[in-house]
Design a protein around this motif. Sequence first.
Motif, PDB file in Angstrom:
ATOM      1  N   MET A   1       0.819  -1.199   0.000  1.00 50.50           N
ATOM      2  CA  MET A   1       0.000   0.000   0.000  1.00 50.50           C
ATOM      3  C   MET A   1       0.862   1.263   0.000  1.00 50.50           C
ATOM      4  O   MET A   1       1.971   1.287   0.529  1.00 50.50           O
ATOM      5  CB  MET A   1      -0.934   0.009   1.208  1.00 50.50           C
ATOM      6  N   LYS A   2       0.312   2.315  -0.593  1.00 47.61           N
ATOM      7  CA  LYS A   2       1.009   3.588  -0.690  1.00 47.61           C
ATOM      8  C   LYS A   2       1.414   4.104   0.693  1.00 47.61           C
ATOM      9  O   LYS A   2       0.603   4.111   1.621  1.00 47.61           O
ATOM     10  CB  LYS A   2       0.117   4.620  -1.384  1.00 47.61           C
ATOM     11  N   ASP A   3       2.657   4.497   0.808  1.00 46.08           N
ATOM     12  CA  ASP A   3       3.235   5.105   2.004  1.00 46.08           C
ATOM     13  C   ASP A   3       3.461   4.132   3.155  1.00 46.08           C
ATOM     14  O   ASP A   3       3.885   4.551   4.240  1.00 46.08           O
ATOM     15  CB  ASP A   3       2.382   6.284   2.512  1.00 46.08           C
ATOM     16  N   SER A   4       3.222   2.837   2.953  1.00 50.56           N
ATOM     17  CA  SER A   4       3.530   1.886   4.021  1.00 50.56           C
ATOM     18  C   SER A   4       5.032   1.761   4.235  1.00 50.56           C
ATOM     19  O   SER A   4       5.493   1.554   5.357  1.00 50.56           O
ATOM     20  CB  SER A   4       2.940   0.509   3.699  1.00 50.56           C
ATOM     21  N   ALA A   5       5.778   1.846   3.149  1.00 48.77           N
ATOM     22  CA  ALA A   5       7.235   1.760   3.225  1.00 48.77           C
ATOM     23  C   ALA A   5       7.832   2.787   2.271  1.00 48.77           C
ATOM     24  O   ALA A   5       7.274   3.048   1.202  1.00 48.77           O
ATOM     25  CB  ALA A   5       7.718   0.360   2.869  1.00 48.77           C
ATOM     26  N   SER A   6       8.958   3.349   2.649  1.00 50.77           N
ATOM     27  CA  SER A   6       9.608   4.343   1.797  1.00 50.77           C
ATOM     28  C   SER A   6      10.237   3.670   0.581  1.00 50.77           C
ATOM     29  O   SER A   6      10.531   2.476   0.578  1.00 50.77           O
ATOM     30  CB  SER A   6      10.686   5.093   2.577  1.00 50.77           C
ATOM     31  N   ARG A   7      10.459   4.469  -0.457  1.00 50.08           N
ATOM     32  CA  ARG A   7      11.095   3.958  -1.661  1.00 50.08           C
ATOM     33  C   ARG A   7      12.489   3.424  -1.350  1.00 50.08           C
ATOM     34  O   ARG A   7      12.911   2.386  -1.851  1.00 50.08           O
ATOM     35  CB  ARG A   7      11.163   5.069  -2.700  1.00 50.08           C
ATOM     36  N   GLU A   8      13.207   4.132  -0.475  1.00 53.42           N
ATOM     37  CA  GLU A   8      14.559   3.708  -0.124  1.00 53.42           C
ATOM     38  C   GLU A   8      14.543   2.362   0.592  1.00 53.42           C
ATOM     39  O   GLU A   8      15.405   1.509   0.343  1.00 53.42           O
ATOM     40  CB  GLU A   8      15.230   4.764   0.760  1.00 53.42           C
ATOM     41  N   PHE A   9      13.561   2.164   1.491  1.00 56.94           N
ATOM     42  CA  PHE A   9      13.455   0.871   2.169  1.00 56.94           C
ATOM     43  C   PHE A   9      13.216  -0.247   1.168  1.00 56.94           C
ATOM     44  O   PHE A   9      13.842  -1.315   1.238  1.00 56.94           O
ATOM     45  CB  PHE A   9      12.321   0.919   3.193  1.00 56.94           C
ATOM     46  N   LEU A  10      12.307  -0.023   0.230  1.00 58.59           N
ATOM     47  CA  LEU A  10      11.995  -1.055  -0.750  1.00 58.59           C
ATOM     48  C   LEU A  10      13.192  -1.362  -1.645  1.00 58.59           C
ATOM     49  O   LEU A  10      13.400  -2.516  -2.038  1.00 58.59           O
ATOM     50  CB  LEU A  10      10.791  -0.635  -1.593  1.00 58.59           C
ATOM     51  N   GLN A  11      13.974  -0.366  -1.962  1.00 57.22           N
ATOM     52  CA  GLN A  11      15.182  -0.599  -2.748  1.00 57.22           C
ATOM     53  C   GLN A  11      16.148  -1.500  -2.004  1.00 57.22           C
ATOM     54  O   GLN A  11      16.688  -2.474  -2.563  1.00 57.22           O
ATOM     55  CB  GLN A  11      15.857   0.738  -3.083  1.00 57.22           C
ATOM     56  N   ARG A  12      16.368  -1.160  -0.731  1.00 59.56           N
ATOM     57  CA  ARG A  12      17.311  -1.955   0.060  1.00 59.56           C
ATOM     58  C   ARG A  12      16.806  -3.377   0.261  1.00 59.56           C
ATOM     59  O   ARG A  12      17.574  -4.348   0.187  1.00 59.56           O
ATOM     60  CB  ARG A  12      17.557  -1.278   1.410  1.00 59.56           C
ATOM     61  N   PHE A  13      15.510  -3.509   0.545  1.00 63.19           N
ATOM     62  CA  PHE A  13      14.952  -4.842   0.750  1.00 63.19           C
ATOM     63  C   PHE A  13      15.061  -5.682  -0.522  1.00 63.19           C
ATOM     64  O   PHE A  13      15.435  -6.855  -0.482  1.00 63.19           O
ATOM     65  CB  PHE A  13      13.490  -4.754   1.181  1.00 63.19           C
ATOM     66  N   THR A  14      14.708  -5.082  -1.651  1.00 64.61           N
ATOM     67  CA  THR A  14      14.743  -5.820  -2.915  1.00 64.61           C
ATOM     68  C   THR A  14      16.154  -6.289  -3.241  1.00 64.61           C
ATOM     69  O   THR A  14      16.363  -7.451  -3.629  1.00 64.61           O
ATOM     70  CB  THR A  14      14.212  -4.939  -4.059  1.00 64.61           C
ATOM     71  N   GLU A  15      17.114  -5.422  -3.076  1.00 58.46           N
ATOM     72  CA  GLU A  15      18.501  -5.786  -3.360  1.00 58.46           C
ATOM     73  C   GLU A  15      18.936  -6.963  -2.478  1.00 58.46           C
ATOM     74  O   GLU A  15      19.551  -7.931  -2.952  1.00 58.46           O
ATOM     75  CB  GLU A  15      19.417  -4.589  -3.131  1.00 58.46           C
ATOM     76  N   ASP A  16      18.608  -6.887  -1.184  1.00 61.76           N
ATOM     77  CA  ASP A  16      19.004  -7.950  -0.261  1.00 61.76           C
ATOM     78  C   ASP A  16      18.273  -9.256  -0.567  1.00 61.76           C
ATOM     79  O   ASP A  16      18.881 -10.337  -0.578  1.00 61.76           O
ATOM     80  CB  ASP A  16      18.715  -7.518   1.174  1.00 61.76           C
ATOM     81  N   PHE A  17      16.964  -9.156  -0.829  1.00 63.76           N
ATOM     82  CA  PHE A  17      16.182 -10.363  -1.078  1.00 63.76           C
ATOM     83  C   PHE A  17      16.659 -11.071  -2.346  1.00 63.76           C
ATOM     84  O   PHE A  17      16.821 -12.293  -2.364  1.00 63.76           O
ATOM     85  CB  PHE A  17      14.694 -10.017  -1.203  1.00 63.76           C
ATOM     86  N   GLU A  18      16.872 -10.328  -3.397  1.00 59.64           N
ATOM     87  CA  GLU A  18      17.282 -10.952  -4.655  1.00 59.64           C
ATOM     88  C   GLU A  18      18.713 -11.497  -4.578  1.00 59.64           C
ATOM     89  O   GLU A  18      19.057 -12.462  -5.265  1.00 59.64           O
ATOM     90  CB  GLU A  18      17.129  -9.964  -5.799  1.00 59.64           C
ATOM     91  N   ARG A  19      19.526 -10.899  -3.714  1.00 60.82           N
ATOM     92  CA  ARG A  19      20.882 -11.419  -3.523  1.00 60.82           C
ATOM     93  C   ARG A  19      20.855 -12.749  -2.786  1.00 60.82           C
ATOM     94  O   ARG A  19      21.633 -13.661  -3.091  1.00 60.82           O
ATOM     95  CB  ARG A  19      21.717 -10.405  -2.740  1.00 60.82           C
ATOM     96  N   THR A  20      19.934 -12.878  -1.810  1.00 56.42           N
ATOM     97  CA  THR A  20      19.875 -14.099  -1.007  1.00 56.42           C
ATOM     98  C   THR A  20      18.919 -15.144  -1.572  1.00 56.42           C
ATOM     99  O   THR A  20      18.869 -16.264  -1.075  1.00 56.42           O
ATOM    100  CB  THR A  20      19.456 -13.761   0.435  1.00 56.42           C
ATOM    101  N   HIS A  21      18.161 -14.781  -2.593  1.00 60.58           N
ATOM    102  CA  HIS A  21      17.252 -15.711  -3.270  1.00 60.58           C
ATOM    103  C   HIS A  21      17.537 -15.613  -4.773  1.00 60.58           C
ATOM    104  O   HIS A  21      16.811 -14.936  -5.508  1.00 60.58           O
ATOM    105  CB  HIS A  21      15.784 -15.380  -2.981  1.00 60.58           C
TER     106      HIS A  21
END
Length: 418
Positions: free
Chosen positions: A36-56
């Motif tokens: 949902m909009k504004d639940s997480a910042s764009r920067e948080f999602l960037q960091r999460f995506t990078e980490d998740f795709e690196r470990t999966h």
Amino acid sequence: MRRRLLALICVTGSLVSGCGMLPGDHERRTVTVWLMKDSASREFLQRFTEDFERTHGDLRLDIRIQQWTGIVEKVRTALKAESGDGPDVIEVGNTQVPLYADGGRLTDLTLESMRDWGKEKWLPGLAQPGKDGNKQYGIPWYAANRVVIYRKDLFEQAGVTRPPRTREEWLAATEKLDSGDTQGIYLAGQDWYTLSGFIWDEGGDLAREQDYTWRGTLDSPAALRGMDFYRRLQALGKGPVDADEEHPPQAGVFAGGKAAQIIAVPGLAQSILKQNPALKGKLGFFPVPGTTAGRPGTVFTGGSDLVVPRNTGDQFAATAVVAALTGAKWDTELARTMNYVPNKTTLAGAVAGEEGVAAMAAGAAHGRATPHSPQWADVEADNPIKEYMTRVLNGADPATEARRASRKITELLTPNVG
């Protein structure tokens, strides 16, 4: 580097699914996530995506941001789609889970919750509405709830040396503060979320289920005690009895400088300071007091759960995303980034350094949610609780009005099988 930047583009901008397969990524499977909009910042999602795709290494995230307006019908439509055509993970409001679980369209995540995700430590206000019977469908992600925002300078002037810890202390302090042109507390007459907490503290409920039938219970002795406390507290200010906390917005009223307290989420302080910068350094926060000093009051817990549709094309990948987002590492990071309460009581220390969030976390440990009936949305739409509160605050007999409101709640919670 080019591949990394392209991967991040998938969770920035409009966050749509236009990202094709990246060079060398032909074996990766895409997991579509609705947040949902504004639940997480764009920067948080960037960091999460990078980490998740690196470990999966076999998975790729496609995060799509949704608007709250119209989301219920959009989710319902997605849950009915052909397998693999819709989202694999969806963020939903914690009280919305029963609405979507009705009809068996969500994946049962009970096993993972018990075996891997430490469900016994989850905040009750997020975990309980995520259940249907003994099955866990909604996985707690983050929480937010009301605290008391107060004027430190007005407390000092009134001789109140510390925030109250019990209801009786709170009433006594508020009586001292309610002097001259200063309101002891600004509390609108129809703030039914706050009333709910007082009712729960007394052992009552808005409604209860028995033999698969829901009925309103505002007329129980416990619920009536909760309403009586609300009446006594509300009288120590000038809040309108026929309006809720948004009419007028209580941040504006508090910014006017003539109220010593309001009950709101801590983030409202930013709006208050924007409207009245002179209050900088004068605002404090404490948990809504309970009936005893050792336990903060029960509060309505808002926030979000994550669900996995049964029609996902890849349940294993979907649960991997849920596990990562709700796990201690990234849930704590989200709470710090967005000033939320983490999903587990054991993670409260992560936000202890921020006064408002720490007060919120203390209350969240005793949080509750609205009744987990799929028809509860109908109650909120009609909202006989608001009318009940106004009638009582205008002097009507509480027991009579509570029976009237309870009958209406029962009627709204009874499914139309016609």
